[in-house]
Design an enzyme around this catalytic site. Structure first.
Site, PDB file in Angstrom:
ATOM      1  N   SER A  21       0.842  -1.191   0.000  1.00 16.09           N
ATOM      2  CA  SER A  21       0.000   0.000   0.000  1.00 16.09           C
ATOM      3  C   SER A  21       0.882   1.248   0.000  1.00 16.09           C
ATOM      4  O   SER A  21       2.058   1.158  -0.366  1.00 16.09           O
ATOM      5  CB  SER A  21      -0.936  -0.028   1.211  1.00 16.09           C
ATOM      6  OG  SER A  21      -1.949   0.943   1.072  1.00 16.09           O
ATOM      7  N   ASN A  22       0.333   2.385   0.394  1.00 15.97           N
ATOM      8  CA  ASN A  22       1.109   3.631   0.418  1.00 15.97           C
ATOM      9  C   ASN A  22       0.620   4.524   1.552  1.00 15.97           C
ATOM     10  O   ASN A  22      -0.260   4.133   2.313  1.00 15.97           O
ATOM     11  CB  ASN A  22       1.024   4.330  -0.947  1.00 15.97           C
ATOM     12  CG  ASN A  22      -0.409   4.643  -1.307  1.00 15.97           C
ATOM     13  OD1 ASN A  22      -1.078   5.419  -0.647  1.00 15.97           O
ATOM     14  ND2 ASN A  22      -0.903   3.978  -2.354  1.00 15.97           N
ATOM     15  N   ARG A  23       1.166   5.732   1.630  1.00 15.80           N
ATOM     16  CA  ARG A  23       0.927   6.596   2.797  1.00 15.80           C
ATOM     17  C   ARG A  23      -0.319   7.472   2.708  1.00 15.80           C
ATOM     18  O   ARG A  23      -0.512   8.366   3.532  1.00 15.80           O
ATOM     19  CB  ARG A  23       2.130   7.519   3.009  1.00 15.80           C
ATOM     20  CG  ARG A  23       3.403   6.796   3.389  1.00 15.80           C
ATOM     21  CD  ARG A  23       4.530   7.781   3.566  1.00 15.80           C
ATOM     22  NE  ARG A  23       5.814   7.115   3.686  1.00 15.80           N
ATOM     23  CZ  ARG A  23       6.267   6.543   4.778  1.00 15.80           C
ATOM     24  NH1 ARG A  23       5.531   6.566   5.880  1.00 15.80           N
ATOM     25  NH2 ARG A  23       7.443   5.952   4.794  1.00 15.80           N
TER      26      ARG A  23
END
Ligand code: PMT
Length: 210
Positions: A21-23
């Site tokens: 995933s990412n931030r």
């Protein structure tokens, strides 16, 4: 008017307990949904996993992966006049998802990845979407050049260029600073709360509807 807004990250499963995933916190997309609703419009918010409250009066669809988001946008874009795709969709996902938790082993592990579907790029060509189309470009270099390329390649009316290399704006922050790139102009919006930036984006997007 009816708005469709995407927000948040996507999660691409590796096994039953792990994902890529990412931030993205979802704040930018939820602020856009709140702003469009505040201006009196109908809003469908399609979001990856976040811990945010859904703005009041907004239709909400929670999704997990890029594929889920692709299918939800495909199904919900009919009858929409303004689509703003602000989600940080994962560009890659594991080729295979393990059915059981992967056990650790000695040495390195190699994860093979494949591209996820390009939702923004499918709006015109695959979904036949004919309304106002606003994409984002999260870049760490050549911000405006890359944004302009995206504008043309994806058939967008506007790209919100977001320099995500700078601390204090962009991913997982309450503030943002962006440039609205259209065919004829580049409009810089100075650092401000995501709510104020969102309102400016919504109002600028509506100018495409004469
Ligand atoms: O969520 P926050 O913490 O508030 O952070 C906000 C933000 C930084 C995530 C937001 O402002 C932002 O920049 N969103 C776009 C993030 C992104 O992934 O940009 P990109 O340059 O990789 O993608 C370009 C565009 O294509 C985006 O509109 C994206 O939604 C879309 N896309 C990307 C990949 C994909 N498979 N399908 C897509 O539709």
């Amino acid at each position: 008017m009816r708005f469709l807004i995407t927000a948040g990250p996507t999660r691409e499963a590796i096994d039953p307990v792990r994902f890529l995933s990412n931030r993205s916190s979802g704040r930018m997309g939820y602020a856009l949904a709140g702003a469009a609703r505040h201006e009196g419009h109908e809003v469908c918010l399609i979001s990856g996993p976040t811990s945010l409250d859904v703005p009041e009066g907004v239709d909400f669809l929670q999704v997990e992966s890029a594929k889920d988001m692709y299918e939800a946008v495909r199904d919900m874009q009919r009858g929409v006049q303004v689509a703003i795709l602000s989600a940080a969709v994962a560009d890659y996902r594991p080729v295979a998802v393990a059915m059981q938790k992967i056990k650790k082993d000695e040495g390195e592990m190699v994860l093979r990845l494949e591209r996820t579907p390009d939702i923004l790029g499918s709006m015109r060509s695959e979904f036949g979407y004919g309304g106002v189309l606003v994409g984002f470009a999260a870049e760490t270099q050549n911000l405006l050049e890359n944004a302009r390329k995206k504008l043309e390649r994806k058939g967008c009316d506007m790209i919100v260029a977001n320099d995500v290399s700078r601390p204090g704006i962009g991913f997982d922050s309450s503030m943002n600073e962006v440039t609205l790139v259209t065919k004829d102009e580049e409009l810089h919006l100075s650092k401000d709360t995501k709510e104020h930036i969102a309102l400016a984006i919504v109002r600028r997007a509506l100018e495409f509807i004469s």
